[in-house]
Design a protein around this motif. Sequence first.
Motif, short mmCIF file in Angstrom:
data_model
loop_
_atom_site.label_atom_id
_atom_site.label_comp_id
_atom_site.label_asym_id
_atom_site.label_seq_id
_atom_site.Cartn_x
_atom_site.Cartn_y
_atom_site.Cartn_z
N GLY A 77 41.69 98.90 -22.58
CA GLY A 77 41.75 100.27 -22.12
C GLY A 77 40.42 100.97 -21.92
N ALA A 78 39.40 100.29 -21.47
CA ALA A 78 38.10 100.91 -21.23
C ALA A 78 38.15 101.83 -20.01
CB ALA A 78 37.04 99.84 -21.04
N SER A 79 37.33 102.89 -20.03
CA SER A 79 37.21 103.82 -18.90
C SER A 79 35.75 104.00 -18.55
CB SER A 79 37.83 105.18 -19.24
OG SER A 79 39.22 105.07 -19.49
N ILE A 80 35.49 104.35 -17.29
CA ILE A 80 34.12 104.49 -16.81
C ILE A 80 33.93 105.86 -16.17
CG2 ILE A 80 34.56 103.54 -14.49
CD1 ILE A 80 31.88 101.97 -14.85
N THR A 81 32.73 106.41 -16.24
CA THR A 81 32.45 107.70 -15.62
C THR A 81 32.38 107.58 -14.11
OG1 THR A 81 30.08 107.33 -15.97
CG2 THR A 81 31.24 108.62 -17.63
N SER A 82 32.43 108.70 -13.44
CA SER A 82 32.45 108.69 -11.98
C SER A 82 31.23 108.03 -11.38
CB SER A 82 32.59 110.12 -11.44
OG SER A 82 33.85 110.66 -11.79
N ASP A 83 30.07 108.20 -12.03
CA ASP A 83 28.85 107.60 -11.51
C ASP A 83 28.61 106.20 -12.05
OD1 ASP A 83 28.12 108.10 -14.12
OD2 ASP A 83 26.26 109.17 -13.63
#
Length: 380
Positions: A77-83
Amino acid sequence: MRGNTNRSTTRRVRAALSTAVAVCAVTAVLPAAASAEPAAASAEPTAVAGAAGDGGAGVERISVAADGTQAAGASAGASITSDGRRVIFSSSATNLTADGTTGGDRVYVRDRRTGQTERLGTLPPLEPPVISGDGEYAAYSVRWFNDVRIRLNQVSTVREISLNCLAYSCGQPSLSADGRYVAHVISSVRQPSFGQRIEVRDESAGTQETVAQLGHTQPSRPSISDDGRYVAYQDGQAQDVFVWDRTDGTASGPIEGPSEEAALVQLSKDGGKVVYLSGSDTHVHDVSSGAAQLVPDVRGVAIDPTGRYLLYAPHDADGPSLVLRDLETGTDETVSEQPASAGTDAVSAGGRDVVFQSAADDIVPGDTNGMSDVFVRRSY
């Protein structure tokens, strides 16, 4: 209502067939989100030599130890920032930071520009953590005595802020770009007849707004736009998907139409597209026009903030496990040939970076821990 990797460099073109009131109180106040400094989020992740963060295409292992060596795996369930600069994930590894951690999963944020990993909070998350688009705030649910509350963290100062749901439980948070708005589900295990409610908390104003009251506890999974205006959610009992416009206080839907069943995947951060599943297919609904683009025989996983790039998992077990589709051109790019998984908020703006988990040992050299790791694939 109705009842219910090495990555291949070859780009393959396929036709794209196309909310009892219970107020959540904040025990510490966030800075006015509107004045959050965005400079860090706009910087390119360029300082980690030899990694995908140095501006070139390639793959980078994120769940690495404080000294850069491999760690003992990571949870899903990892998430990444928009940049693409920061990645949030959970792990039980004890060597991700210099001080170490023991006793179950903890939440970590990896800054791909500096190569530093910070541990957030002291309690294990109950569900995958999420991060705001600018990388300044993180949210995840934790067990608090007999209930569940949402823990907010200011990433740059590693400061904890609890979203206290009093005698109720809060979970499934979704953050706006600056962390000001938190969409979440509130429920009561002690009063099952309460069902659940979808709410939006304005952390700057200290106010709470009801989006929908659902008389059941089936999945609702809210997803909020970057500006906090739109909230997509599902009625898991009726298997319908709706979009709430906080500006005019109206809901549209079910967006899949009157004769189908649907499950929400994600609202794009620009508020323009809603990805949902229906049967064996994925649909990308345009909020403005009401039209939906069909992506047949695949399971949609995430959509980039602009609504152009769809991450999906083919149903065909013989092909790649994760593919990124340009919805405008119909062009597909393989993200992982090896078995892999990803969650929502897994794609940075423009489809440049994709974060995913895999237990495969041949994605990067020296992967011998025999456990699932977090990786980022950069396309250009």
